[in-house]
Design a protein around this motif. Sequence first.
Motif, PDB file in Angstrom:
ATOM      1  N   SER A  45      43.439  35.720  31.269  1.00 47.03           N
ATOM      2  CA  SER A  45      42.977  35.830  29.886  1.00 47.03           C
ATOM      3  C   SER A  45      41.851  34.861  29.551  1.00 47.03           C
ATOM      4  O   SER A  45      41.357  34.844  28.418  1.00 47.03           O
ATOM      5  N   ASP A  46      41.430  34.048  30.514  1.00 51.26           N
ATOM      6  CA  ASP A  46      40.321  33.119  30.268  1.00 51.26           C
ATOM      7  C   ASP A  46      39.030  33.900  30.047  1.00 51.26           C
ATOM      8  O   ASP A  46      38.804  34.937  30.699  1.00 51.26           O
TER       9      ASP A  46
ATOM     10  N   THR B 284      44.230  40.363  28.638  1.00 52.14           N
ATOM     11  CA  THR B 284      44.595  39.593  27.446  1.00 52.14           C
ATOM     12  C   THR B 284      46.052  39.151  27.461  1.00 52.14           C
ATOM     13  O   THR B 284      46.381  38.033  27.045  1.00 52.14           O
TER      14      THR B 284
ATOM     15  N   GLN C  13      48.086  38.704  30.121  1.00 49.93           N
ATOM     16  CA  GLN C  13      48.618  38.143  31.367  1.00 49.93           C
ATOM     17  C   GLN C  13      48.591  36.616  31.401  1.00 49.93           C
ATOM     18  O   GLN C  13      49.146  36.006  32.315  1.00 49.93           O
ATOM     19  N   GLY C  14      47.974  35.986  30.413  1.00 47.42           N
ATOM     20  CA  GLY C  14      47.886  34.535  30.418  1.00 47.42           C
ATOM     21  C   GLY C  14      46.806  34.031  31.356  1.00 47.42           C
ATOM     22  O   GLY C  14      46.187  34.797  32.096  1.00 47.42           O
ATOM     23  N   SER C  15      46.589  32.722  31.356  1.00 44.82           N
ATOM     24  CA  SER C  15      45.556  32.111  32.194  1.00 44.82           C
ATOM     25  C   SER C  15      45.948  32.246  33.680  1.00 44.82           C
ATOM     26  O   SER C  15      47.127  32.184  34.030  1.00 44.82           O
ATOM     27  N   PRO C  16      44.980  32.479  34.575  1.00 40.99           N
ATOM     28  CA  PRO C  16      43.525  32.526  34.373  1.00 40.99           C
ATOM     29  C   PRO C  16      43.003  33.893  33.934  1.00 40.99           C
ATOM     30  O   PRO C  16      41.828  34.042  33.636  1.00 40.99           O
TER      31      PRO C  16
ATOM     32  N   PHE D 134      36.790  36.047  32.831  1.00 44.38           N
ATOM     33  CA  PHE D 134      37.518  36.171  34.099  1.00 44.38           C
ATOM     34  C   PHE D 134      37.068  37.412  34.862  1.00 44.38           C
ATOM     35  O   PHE D 134      36.966  38.507  34.315  1.00 44.38           O
TER      36      PHE D 134
END
Length: 214
Positions: A71-72, A64, A66-69, A75
């Motif tokens: 948190s996509d 959650t 760590q950012g994208s990708p 994943f």
Amino acid sequence: MRQHAASAVLGAPLTFCMLVSGSFLSMAQTAPVPEGAAAVIAQTFNQVSRLQGGTPLLLSTYLTFQGSPFSDPGFSAPELQISGLPIAAIPYKAWRTLSDADRLTKSLSAYTTLSEFLQLVQDDQRSLNPDKASLLTLLTTAQANIDGILSNLVTIMKRMGIAEPPLTDPLMAASLSISTFQKKVRGYVVCREYMNWIDRSVRDFSFLRDKYPA
């Protein structure tokens, strides 16, 4: 009359053989309990069973923040691995036929290495996400849980007369000068494999608990 008597005579040794055979079958299902080890095995099974329900929370919380990708939604990258970090996955037959010594030493080595990597992930996240207290707390708790498992593993192995494997430096291959993205990948793999090793430990200690009933 003679036929009935003969049947009775023949039936006695047959019944005795069946009873003896049944006794040996019952004995074969368990093994002699090593002095003092069975209780610690049962305790460790209970410990890892309790931990199993919480490991997905660590992984999802990590992703959650760590950012994208990462948190996509949905994943997952099972192909990502880290040099020096043991993988929990093992074919069933290979797992089922492990000796007690191999089963326990592999677990000890794995959790020793995971503890080292978890410390590295904590250091990374304190730098990358210093304000994410929930994540940092979960990482610290996971490392404390590993310390408890390691303590039990050492106790079991001593009581079973199994030598501890030599200590190595699992982080020799882990570069400290890697990119931010690589640090996030490393943390993901470590959290994932911690979850996988706890799952494997539940199976391991369920097997050992049945083999060595307290």
